[in-house]
Design a protein around this motif. Structure first.
Motif, PDB file in Angstrom:
ATOM      1  N   TRP A  85     -13.331  24.052 -40.409  1.00  0.00           N
ATOM      2  CA  TRP A  85     -12.733  25.051 -39.526  1.00  0.00           C
ATOM      3  C   TRP A  85     -13.801  25.967 -38.935  1.00  0.00           C
ATOM      4  N   SER A  86     -14.767  26.367 -39.790  1.00  0.00           N
ATOM      5  CA  SER A  86     -15.827  27.249 -39.294  1.00  0.00           C
ATOM      6  C   SER A  86     -16.527  26.595 -38.111  1.00  0.00           C
ATOM      7  N   ARG A  87     -16.796  25.295 -38.276  1.00  0.00           N
ATOM      8  CA  ARG A  87     -17.487  24.590 -37.198  1.00  0.00           C
ATOM      9  C   ARG A  87     -16.651  24.620 -35.905  1.00  0.00           C
ATOM     10  N   ILE A  88     -15.367  24.328 -36.034  1.00  0.00           N
ATOM     11  CA  ILE A  88     -14.509  24.286 -34.842  1.00  0.00           C
ATOM     12  C   ILE A  88     -14.382  25.672 -34.216  1.00  0.00           C
ATOM     13  N   LYS A  89     -14.199  26.675 -35.056  1.00  0.00           N
ATOM     14  CA  LYS A  89     -14.047  28.033 -34.529  1.00  0.00           C
ATOM     15  C   LYS A  89     -15.330  28.484 -33.836  1.00  0.00           C
ATOM     16  N   ALA A 126     -10.012  30.536 -33.480  1.00  0.00           N
ATOM     17  CA  ALA A 126     -10.688  31.680 -34.065  1.00  0.00           C
ATOM     18  C   ALA A 126      -9.776  32.896 -33.993  1.00  0.00           C
ATOM     19  N   ASP A 127      -9.978  33.781 -34.927  1.00  0.00           N
ATOM     20  CA  ASP A 127      -9.221  35.016 -34.963  1.00  0.00           C
ATOM     21  C   ASP A 127     -10.269  36.118 -34.915  1.00  0.00           C
ATOM     22  N   ILE A 128     -10.323  36.830 -33.799  1.00  0.00           N
ATOM     23  CA  ILE A 128     -11.457  37.727 -33.620  1.00  0.00           C
ATOM     24  C   ILE A 128     -11.537  38.837 -34.653  1.00  0.00           C
ATOM     25  N   GLU A 129     -10.417  39.136 -35.308  1.00  0.00           N
ATOM     26  CA  GLU A 129     -10.498  40.147 -36.360  1.00  0.00           C
ATOM     27  C   GLU A 129     -11.163  39.561 -37.607  1.00  0.00           C
ATOM     28  N   LYS A 130     -10.716  38.363 -37.969  1.00  0.00           N
ATOM     29  CA  LYS A 130     -11.221  37.748 -39.200  1.00  0.00           C
ATOM     30  C   LYS A 130     -12.587  37.103 -39.013  1.00  0.00           C
TER      31      LYS A 130
END
Ligand code: ADP
Ligand code: MG
Length: 701
Positions: free
Chosen positions: A214-218, A657-661
């Motif tokens: 997920w990190s990679r995709i985000k 992606a969630d810009i807060e998190k």
């Protein structure tokens, strides 16, 4: 344009399927593979019917006991089933096909997946997915992906397509290793893992999106966004703007006549702006400062600098009342200096408008103040050097883009042919100063507003006493009326804001009229005015002016008393049904008071019962007067989409992606975008193409 032929034949995509995929923005093999599941469902085990929880997705295995087609209003299919423990589960279908009735025939063993709810006949699932099975049919070993899809394209069909795509398509790496984290998988690995998570992957890492895949995709997604924004910024930096260098003493005389000294924060903000506008590239700066922090005078300085340089300045506000206040202020500052300030709003009579247009075109008007009327087709500036936009957050994303384009185009032909320092006006864009009391949270500043420079006024003018906020149950409104009477007798002024009634403007108006009448009866010696949206601009102005001149003690208002209205003597703000207002709105309204030296109070009248959100909004208002904190809470409560005002404008938000998190990823992406554009612009373009081909123009503007 769609290019259906860009799918490779091995995916066996029929024209009909291609059409549906097109609706999802999927036009190439790569697009298909990059269509990442939004969530997962757990079909790795079977839940006994007795253990089903309402509203929680589950899979059950049941035998069909009875099937009936019903005609209540519309045709529906009701299937009664029972599991091994003989607990009943009803399946309900509003649309169904011959194969639905065939598969769900009496005696059939089926697996069903869906969200149970309570129906007329007990626990039921509406439109569950289902498959006919045998006792020994194996269960899925991994979580099942759920894809964003479109009408006529089932999850099953999507999953089959993905299986094919995974077998046939691979994604070449575009990004160099330097900008990737060692702990991340390759793009190919990441995508495959997310489409078909292996059994040993921790389900919560998938659903919470903190698996390295997920990190990679985000990161990929954020990087595309950052590249797009950085490119927009570079593009702007390549544009020309007139350097606003003072040619006369208008600026120094403007400063000399100010009735107060600038605060340190105002001086710092002005220093940044003063530097920007003397450059040959268009300024694109946001001046951010809490309500009452004194942004207007900084805008005035910018206008003075512009006028002193021999250019026109335009100042635009989202509503007529706000624009009017700006107009009065600017006129008070500029007319004594022999400069002409003109007014443009849709309420201005046609004939007067023509005269004003002419003055603007002929360079007889130095500062033009108004509403959207300023960006109308007919307005042609002689030489617009600066555009100031007050309360910029009130304009939607799209409106802001439009504004930017219009401001650039609306320079008169006469000026176009003139030259300034060898650069034709036709190549000029005006400097832009945007102002807002709603601070952009750091995360948004880094993402959506990455191409804005920001100046902050983080200090209030001297002699302000902090506002006290009180939460009062509306059953105790008598106490509030008493307080109002006391304050008025001490020479203070009061705003009384009527409830927001979203469903009905008429009802809202009626409440304001009723409130006014009640207060007039209860407080016969008090001068009470009423202002609401149905009044003409002139009537509104008359009431506002009476309040400013202290010919009124109390101003009853619908929400038309806008952000930005400035009456220093007003020290009480009563807001009825405060629970119906949004946080930003409450904060803005509260900012109408506390502008003088007297102790100011904001009374939030509320009616019980309160929803959880309303409760936390009121709590935030009670606990803090800091606009930044209010904005942060607002973002948490409403989500970025609403904060940006993008609901209406259709601006696509980040999907993964969630810009807060994901602030850390966002920062990585920002640095990576800068690096990539500098060292490998081809890769940057290819990456953008891969992720944002269909959407870039929205983001870059
Ligand atoms: P906002 O930032 O909300 O637009 P305004 O520009 O309307 O705030 O300023 C609020 C009030 O503070 C105005 O009455 C203005 O005259 C006053 N003000 C602004 N700057 C100063 C200052 N440096 N010293 C004293 N009063 C100031
Ligand atoms: Mg203002």
């Amino acid at each position: 344009m769609t290019c259906l032929q860009s799918f490779s034949p091995s995916l066996k995509i029929t024209p009909k399927l291609a059409e549906k995929l097109d609706k999802l923005g999927l036009r190439t093999d790569q697009d298909v593979l990059l269509h990442i599941p939004l969530r997962y469902e757990d079909e790795t085990h079977i839940t006994p019917v007795a253990d089903l929880r309402l509203g929680v997705f589950a899979q059950a295995q049941v035998t069909v006991v009875a099937q009936s087609v019903q005609f209540r209003g519309r045709r529906s299919l009701l299937v009664t089933t029972m599991d091994a423990a003989e607990d009943t589960l009803v399946l309900r279908f509003l649309n169904f096909y011959p194969n639905t009735t065939a598969t769900l025939k009496e005696g059939a063993l089926v697996r069903v997946q869906g969200e149970p709810r309570m129906g007329h006949h007990g626990v039921e699932m509406v439109h569950p997915r289902f498959q006919g099975v045998r006792e020994e049919t194996p269960l899925s070993e991994h979580l099942s992906p759920v894809y964003p899809t479109t009408e006529g394209l089932s999850q099953g069909a999507m999953r089959k397509l993905m299986a094919k795509a995974m077998a046939e398509v691979s994604l070449p790496e575009i990004l160099p290793e330097q900008i990737l984290d060692d702990s991340w998988p390759t793009l190919n690995e990441a995508v495959r893992l997310l489409h078909a998570p292996p059994p040993d992957v921790n389900p919560s890492a998938l659903t919470e999106r903190d698996h390295p895949a997920w990190s990679r995709i985000k990161f990929e997604e954020l990087l595309a966004q950052q590249i797009s924004l950085t490119k927009a910024k570079l593009k702007r930096a390549a544009e020309h703007a007139p350097p606003l260098l003072a040619r006369n003493d208008v600026f120094s005389r403007f400063v000399a006549q100010l009735p107060f000294a600038l605060t340190g924060a105002q001086q710092r903000a002005w220093a940044l702006i003063a530097h920007d506008v003397t450059q040959g590239v268009p300024m694109h700066r946001l001046l951010q400062g809490d309500v009452g922090s004194g942004k207007t005078v900084v805008a005035g300085l910018a206008c003075a600098q512009c006028v002193a340089a021999g250019f026109q300045a335009a100042v635009m506000a989202p509503t007529e009342i706000l624009a009017e206040q700006l107009f009065e202020k600017l006129r008070g500052w500029f007319e004594p200096l022999g400069m002409r300030v003109v007014w443009l709003a849709s309420s201005v009579k046609k004939k007067d408008k023509q005269t004003t247009y002419e003055a603007i075109r002929e360079n007889q008007a130095h500062v033009v103040v108004g509403t959207h009327a300023l960006i109308q087709e007919a307005v042609q500036f002689y030489n617009l050097g600066l555009a100031v936009i007050d309360e910029q957050h009130r304009f939607g994303v799209m409106q802001r883009l439009e504004l930017r384009h219009k401001m650039r185009d609306n320079v008169s032909m006469q000026a176009r042919s003139a030259e300034n320092n060898g650069v034709k006006y036709s190549e000029h864009a005006p400097h832009q100063l945007m102002m807002s009391a709603t601070p952009i949270p750091r995360t948004l500043a880094l993402s959506y507003f990455a191409d804005l420079d920001v100046a902050v006024i983080d200090e209030l003018p001297p002699n302000r006493t902090p506002i006290i906020t009180k939460l009062i149950d509306q059953v105790r409104r008598g106490d509030v009326v008493d307080k109002v009477a006391r304050d008025v007798s001490l020479g203070r002024q009061v705003y009384w804001v009527c409830p927001l009634i979203e469903e009905s403007e008429t009802l809202e108006l009626q409440t304001a009229i009723d409130t006014h009448a009640t207060l007039v009866t209860m407080l016969p010696d008090v001068r009470i005015g009423l202002v609401h949206g149905r009044l003409s601009a002139a009537e509104k102005r008359a009431v506002m002016q009476a309040f400013v001149a202290h010919e009124l003690d109390v101003l009853v208002a619908t929400t038309v008393i806008e952000v930005g209205v400035d009456v220093a003597n007003a020290s009480v703000m009563v807001i009825e049904h405060a629970e119906r207002f949004g946080l930003a709105q409450l904060h803005q309204l509260r900012g109408r008071v506390g502008r003088g030296a007297t102790q100011s109070t904001c009374i939030l009248l509320y009616e019980k019962p309160l929803s959880a959100t309303a409760k936390s909004r009121l709590k935030t208002m009670y606990e803090t007067t800091d606009g930044f904190e209010v904005a942060r809470q607002d973002l948490l409560l409403r989500g970025a989409g609403e904060f940006l005002g993008t609901r209406q404008s259709g601006l696509p938000l980040l999907r993964f992606a969630d810009i807060e998190k994901d602030i850390e990823l966002l920062e990585l992406a920002r640095d990576a975008a800068a690096w990539l554009l500098k060292h490998n612009p081809d890769a940057a373009d290819a990456h953008l193409q891969r992720w944002l081909a269909q959407r870039e123009h929205y983001l870059a503007g």
